[in-house]
Design a protein around this motif. Structure first.
Motif, PDB file in Angstrom:
ATOM      1  N   LEU A   1      -2.229   5.552   0.544  1.00  0.00           N
ATOM      2  CA  LEU A   1      -1.885   5.918  -0.825  1.00  0.00           C
ATOM      3  C   LEU A   1      -1.835   4.652  -1.672  1.00  0.00           C
ATOM      4  O   LEU A   1      -1.147   3.691  -1.321  1.00  0.00           O
ATOM      5  CB  LEU A   1      -0.524   6.626  -0.862  1.00  0.00           C
ATOM      6  CG  LEU A   1      -0.086   7.238  -2.198  1.00  0.00           C
ATOM      7  CD1 LEU A   1      -1.002   8.380  -2.589  1.00  0.00           C
ATOM      8  CD2 LEU A   1       1.357   7.723  -2.112  1.00  0.00           C
ATOM      9  N   ILE A   2      -2.586   4.643  -2.762  1.00  0.00           N
ATOM     10  CA  ILE A   2      -2.626   3.465  -3.642  1.00  0.00           C
ATOM     11  C   ILE A   2      -2.293   3.895  -5.071  1.00  0.00           C
ATOM     12  O   ILE A   2      -2.199   5.084  -5.376  1.00  0.00           O
ATOM     13  CB  ILE A   2      -4.009   2.776  -3.621  1.00  0.00           C
ATOM     14  CG1 ILE A   2      -5.077   3.701  -4.240  1.00  0.00           C
ATOM     15  CG2 ILE A   2      -4.390   2.352  -2.218  1.00  0.00           C
ATOM     16  CD1 ILE A   2      -6.393   3.006  -4.528  1.00  0.00           C
ATOM     17  N   ARG A   3      -2.157   2.893  -5.931  1.00  0.00           N
ATOM     18  CA  ARG A   3      -1.976   3.151  -7.358  1.00  0.00           C
ATOM     19  C   ARG A   3      -3.066   2.399  -8.111  1.00  0.00           C
ATOM     20  O   ARG A   3      -3.232   1.185  -7.946  1.00  0.00           O
ATOM     21  CB  ARG A   3      -0.596   2.716  -7.836  1.00  0.00           C
ATOM     22  CG  ARG A   3      -0.294   3.130  -9.272  1.00  0.00           C
ATOM     23  CD  ARG A   3       1.174   2.958  -9.611  1.00  0.00           C
ATOM     24  NE  ARG A   3       1.471   3.447 -10.943  1.00  0.00           N
ATOM     25  CZ  ARG A   3       1.701   4.719 -11.258  1.00  0.00           C
ATOM     26  NH1 ARG A   3       1.661   5.641 -10.314  1.00  0.00           N
ATOM     27  NH2 ARG A   3       1.956   5.088 -12.498  1.00  0.00           N
ATOM     28  N   ALA A   4      -3.838   3.138  -8.901  1.00  0.00           N
ATOM     29  CA  ALA A   4      -4.912   2.539  -9.690  1.00  0.00           C
ATOM     30  C   ALA A   4      -5.123   3.384 -10.931  1.00  0.00           C
ATOM     31  O   ALA A   4      -4.957   4.609 -10.905  1.00  0.00           O
ATOM     32  CB  ALA A   4      -6.210   2.461  -8.879  1.00  0.00           C
ATOM     33  N   PHE A   5      -5.497   2.731 -12.030  1.00  0.00           N
ATOM     34  CA  PHE A   5      -5.676   3.409 -13.318  1.00  0.00           C
ATOM     35  C   PHE A   5      -4.429   4.205 -13.702  1.00  0.00           C
ATOM     36  O   PHE A   5      -4.504   5.324 -14.209  1.00  0.00           O
ATOM     37  CB  PHE A   5      -6.900   4.328 -13.282  1.00  0.00           C
ATOM     38  CG  PHE A   5      -8.187   3.598 -12.990  1.00  0.00           C
ATOM     39  CD1 PHE A   5      -8.770   2.773 -13.931  1.00  0.00           C
ATOM     40  CD2 PHE A   5      -8.798   3.731 -11.747  1.00  0.00           C
ATOM     41  CE1 PHE A   5      -9.952   2.094 -13.657  1.00  0.00           C
ATOM     42  CE2 PHE A   5      -9.978   3.056 -11.466  1.00  0.00           C
ATOM     43  CZ  PHE A   5     -10.554   2.240 -12.413  1.00  0.00           C
ATOM     44  N   SER A   6      -3.272   3.637 -13.378  1.00  0.00           N
ATOM     45  CA  SER A   6      -1.953   4.220 -13.697  1.00  0.00           C
ATOM     46  C   SER A   6      -1.720   5.564 -13.012  1.00  0.00           C
ATOM     47  O   SER A   6      -0.921   6.374 -13.491  1.00  0.00           O
ATOM     48  CB  SER A   6      -1.796   4.392 -15.217  1.00  0.00           C
ATOM     49  OG  SER A   6      -1.937   3.156 -15.877  1.00  0.00           O
TER      50      SER A   6
ATOM     51  N   MET B   1      -5.245  -5.196 -11.911  1.00  0.00           N
ATOM     52  CA  MET B   1      -6.601  -4.640 -11.961  1.00  0.00           C
ATOM     53  C   MET B   1      -7.324  -4.760 -10.625  1.00  0.00           C
ATOM     54  O   MET B   1      -8.484  -4.388 -10.498  1.00  0.00           O
ATOM     55  CB  MET B   1      -7.425  -5.347 -13.043  1.00  0.00           C
ATOM     56  CG  MET B   1      -7.021  -5.005 -14.460  1.00  0.00           C
ATOM     57  SD  MET B   1      -7.341  -3.268 -14.862  1.00  0.00           S
ATOM     58  CE  MET B   1      -9.143  -3.258 -14.839  1.00  0.00           C
ATOM     59  N   HIS B   2      -6.647  -5.288  -9.618  1.00  0.00           N
ATOM     60  CA  HIS B   2      -7.309  -5.521  -8.327  1.00  0.00           C
ATOM     61  C   HIS B   2      -7.856  -4.212  -7.745  1.00  0.00           C
ATOM     62  O   HIS B   2      -9.032  -4.134  -7.355  1.00  0.00           O
ATOM     63  CB  HIS B   2      -6.327  -6.166  -7.357  1.00  0.00           C
ATOM     64  CG  HIS B   2      -6.894  -6.416  -5.994  1.00  0.00           C
ATOM     65  ND1 HIS B   2      -7.765  -7.444  -5.725  1.00  0.00           N
ATOM     66  CD2 HIS B   2      -6.729  -5.745  -4.822  1.00  0.00           C
ATOM     67  CE1 HIS B   2      -8.107  -7.413  -4.453  1.00  0.00           C
ATOM     68  NE2 HIS B   2      -7.490  -6.398  -3.877  1.00  0.00           N
ATOM     69  N   ASN B   3      -6.992  -3.180  -7.651  1.00  0.00           N
ATOM     70  CA  ASN B   3      -7.429  -1.904  -7.080  1.00  0.00           C
ATOM     71  C   ASN B   3      -8.521  -1.254  -7.926  1.00  0.00           C
ATOM     72  O   ASN B   3      -9.469  -0.659  -7.387  1.00  0.00           O
ATOM     73  CB  ASN B   3      -6.242  -0.950  -6.959  1.00  0.00           C
ATOM     74  CG  ASN B   3      -5.320  -1.327  -5.813  1.00  0.00           C
ATOM     75  OD1 ASN B   3      -5.685  -2.110  -4.941  1.00  0.00           O
ATOM     76  ND2 ASN B   3      -4.120  -0.780  -5.817  1.00  0.00           N
ATOM     77  N   GLU B   4      -8.390  -1.361  -9.240  1.00  0.00           N
ATOM     78  CA  GLU B   4      -9.381  -0.750 -10.125  1.00  0.00           C
ATOM     79  C   GLU B   4     -10.765  -1.375  -9.922  1.00  0.00           C
ATOM     80  O   GLU B   4     -11.783  -0.667  -9.848  1.00  0.00           O
ATOM     81  CB  GLU B   4      -8.951  -0.900 -11.587  1.00  0.00           C
ATOM     82  CG  GLU B   4      -7.758  -0.045 -11.988  1.00  0.00           C
ATOM     83  CD  GLU B   4      -6.411  -0.625 -11.611  1.00  0.00           C
ATOM     84  OE1 GLU B   4      -5.380  -0.047 -11.979  1.00  0.00           O
ATOM     85  OE2 GLU B   4      -6.383  -1.678 -10.939  1.00  0.00           O
ATOM     86  N   ILE B   5     -10.785  -2.695  -9.827  1.00  0.00           N
ATOM     87  CA  ILE B   5     -12.065  -3.392  -9.625  1.00  0.00           C
ATOM     88  C   ILE B   5     -12.676  -3.001  -8.283  1.00  0.00           C
ATOM     89  O   ILE B   5     -13.890  -2.762  -8.171  1.00  0.00           O
ATOM     90  CB  ILE B   5     -11.858  -4.921  -9.708  1.00  0.00           C
ATOM     91  CG1 ILE B   5     -11.484  -5.318 -11.140  1.00  0.00           C
ATOM     92  CG2 ILE B   5     -13.118  -5.670  -9.262  1.00  0.00           C
ATOM     93  CD1 ILE B   5     -11.068  -6.758 -11.286  1.00  0.00           C
ATOM     94  N   LEU B   6     -11.832  -2.906  -7.260  1.00  0.00           N
ATOM     95  CA  LEU B   6     -12.328  -2.517  -5.943  1.00  0.00           C
ATOM     96  C   LEU B   6     -12.904  -1.103  -5.951  1.00  0.00           C
ATOM     97  O   LEU B   6     -13.945  -0.836  -5.339  1.00  0.00           O
ATOM     98  CB  LEU B   6     -11.206  -2.606  -4.909  1.00  0.00           C
ATOM     99  CG  LEU B   6     -10.925  -3.985  -4.305  1.00  0.00           C
ATOM    100  CD1 LEU B   6      -9.751  -3.909  -3.346  1.00  0.00           C
ATOM    101  CD2 LEU B   6     -12.154  -4.514  -3.585  1.00  0.00           C
ATOM    102  N   LEU B   7     -12.234  -0.185  -6.646  1.00  0.00           N
ATOM    103  CA  LEU B   7     -12.724   1.192  -6.702  1.00  0.00           C
ATOM    104  C   LEU B   7     -14.065   1.281  -7.417  1.00  0.00           C
ATOM    105  O   LEU B   7     -14.989   1.994  -6.977  1.00  0.00           O
ATOM    106  CB  LEU B   7     -11.695   2.092  -7.399  1.00  0.00           C
ATOM    107  CG  LEU B   7     -10.457   2.454  -6.585  1.00  0.00           C
ATOM    108  CD1 LEU B   7      -9.462   3.216  -7.457  1.00  0.00           C
ATOM    109  CD2 LEU B   7     -10.821   3.289  -5.365  1.00  0.00           C
TER     110      LEU B   7
END
Length: 236
Positions: free
Chosen positions: A48-53, A1-7
């Motif tokens: 390029l990242i991966r977040a929220f699947s 959830m790290h990337n999701e929280i950051l976004l």
């Protein structure tokens, strides 16, 4: 959830910064934000990242924020000022492209430690920046045009410019779809596989939909702030 929280945190911070820019500097603050967002988004988009699947590029939030800023300018200051903000964003982005490419023409000192990193980033940015400039020029002008077409429609329907702000702000949804398709193929065709490109388009547009829906209250709040500023203070 790290990337999701950051976004999510980035989205909230960007919305707050846009409002603060308007409170402190009015229309000039929004124009400055358009310039900042246009430049930083074109650097972030290389990641390029991966977040929220979903696979997605960074820069989506910053780039989408330019539409929010120009929509606020359109709503509060008119079409001419919104076009001016777009033109300034294009001009400064072009200047940044030329300046950043000039850095790569220098021969670094043998003691230099950072040139390879600068070179790694800015060797890849010309295509991204040129694609972004072309798409930005087309889509932002289209967004301003569509916003004011909807403005005329809502004003004629309601007899006032106050209602249906949410409908006028929906111009961003259409503009962002056009932006997502054009930019992804121009900037990344040949860099990523077709399935990855399609994944980027879908994830990017999903993000833009969320941003476009959540930024409508920000436009309402900006209009409230503008009305409060124009309201004469009571005599002592």
């Amino acid at each position: 959830m790290h990337n999701e929280i950051l976004l999510i945190a980035t989205l909230l911070a960007v919305f707050g910064a846009i409002l603060l820019s308007y409170v402190l500097f009015a229309e000039k603050g929004l124009i400055a934000w358009v310039i900042l967002a246009a430049i930083t988004a074109n650097i972030e988009v290389l990641i390029l990242i991966r977040a929220f699947s979903m696979e997605q590029t960074l820069g989506n939030i910053m780039f989408a924020s330019t539409f929010l800023a120009t929509d606020i300018i359109s709503e509060l200051h008119g079409k001419k000022q919104a076009k001016q903000a777009v033109n300034i964003g294009i001009f400064i982005s072009l200047c940044f492209l030329l300046i950043s490419q000039s850095w790569l023409q220098y021969r670094p000192s043998p003691d230099d430690q950072f040139y390879p990193f600068i070179q790694g980033v800015f060797t890849n940015t010309p295509r991204v920046l040129i694609s972004s400039l072309a798409v930005y020029a087309i889509v932002q002008r289209f967004d301003v045009w569509l916003y004011h077409r909807l403005w005329q429609f809502t004003e004629n329907s309601a007899g006032s410019t106050q209602p249906f702000l949410w409908l006028r702000n929906s111009s961003t949804l259409i503009s962002q779809l056009l932006n997502t398709i054009l930019f992804t193929f121009l900037a990344f065709w040949g860099t990523y596989s077709l399935p990855t490109l399609i994944s980027i388009i879908i994830s990017t547009y999903v993000i833009y939909i969320v941003i476009s829906l959540t930024d409508t209250p920000i436009v309402y709040l900006a209009r409230f702030i503008a009305a409060k500023k124009r309201r004469p203070s009571p005599d002592p």
